[in-house]
Design an enzyme around this catalytic site. Structure first.
Site, PDB file in Angstrom:
ATOM      1  N   ARG A 171     -58.805   9.499  25.467  1.00  7.69           N
ATOM      2  CA  ARG A 171     -58.737   8.374  24.496  1.00  7.69           C
ATOM      3  C   ARG A 171     -59.012   6.972  25.357  1.00  7.69           C
ATOM      4  NH1 ARG A 171     -53.308   8.655  21.511  1.00  7.69           N
ATOM      5  NH2 ARG A 171     -52.848   9.156  23.667  1.00  7.69           N
TER       6      ARG A 171
ATOM      7  N   ASN B  47     -55.514  11.527  19.230  1.00 12.51           N
ATOM      8  CA  ASN B  47     -55.232  12.817  19.556  1.00 12.51           C
ATOM      9  C   ASN B  47     -55.118  13.577  18.035  1.00 12.51           C
ATOM     10  OD1 ASN B  47     -55.348  12.852  22.299  1.00 12.51           O
ATOM     11  ND2 ASN B  47     -53.375  12.692  22.557  1.00 12.51           N
TER      12      ASN B  47
END
Length: 157
Positions: free
Chosen positions: A79, A97
């Protein structure tokens, strides 16, 4: 539901994961409403819809894309690298996520068509140095469904 097979670790140069036809090259990104709705049903995100805002860029050049990345993509700063690349390209959106059994990463990205295509290629092949990408799914979203006003961000829910 059959559990997903574990993706083999990729070392050295990475193989690109499959990209939705029509999005990998400079081709038309327009889909019919029926096929768009069908493709969107495969990517559940739970993001809230936002009211559209006015932008200085032409709305025909702006593309909104949902993406989901499979493989070893959690616990490898995926990320963080995704947000850094999106901000480098001047794109807006968010990534998070997914708490499903597959441990995927999903997001929504918005920006000029050429930059979205560059991001799509990058997230499919490079992404995080320690990640192992087995496949990616992309789905176009009508531009009026989501509107992002700031830089690309990481959703840490």
């Amino acid at each position: 539901m059959k559990p997903a097979a574990k993706a083999p670790s990729i070392t050295g140069s990475r193989k690109p994961c499959p990209i939705t036809p029509g999005l990998s090259k400079k081709s038309s990104l327009v889909k019919s409403n029926a096929s768009l709705k069908a493709s969107l049903s495969s990517v559940q995100t739970g993001y809230k819809k936002k009211a559209p805002i006015m932008s200085s860029a032409s709305t025909t050049d702006i593309v909104t894309l949902k993406f989901q990345v499979f493989g070893k993509v959690q616990g490898v700063y995926f990320r963080k690298y995704t947000a850094a690349k999106a901000n480098e390209l001047g794109l807006s959106g968010t990534v998070r996520n997914n708490k499903d059994a597959l441990r995927t990463v999903q997001g929504i990205i918005q920006g000029p068509r050429s930059k979205i295509e560059e991001f799509q290629q990058w997230v499919s092949t490079v992404a995080s140095p320690k990640s192992s990408i087995s496949r990616c799914e992309f789905a176009l979203v009508p531009n009026d469904e989501y509107s992002f006003t700031g830089p690309f961000s990481v959703d840490r829910q």
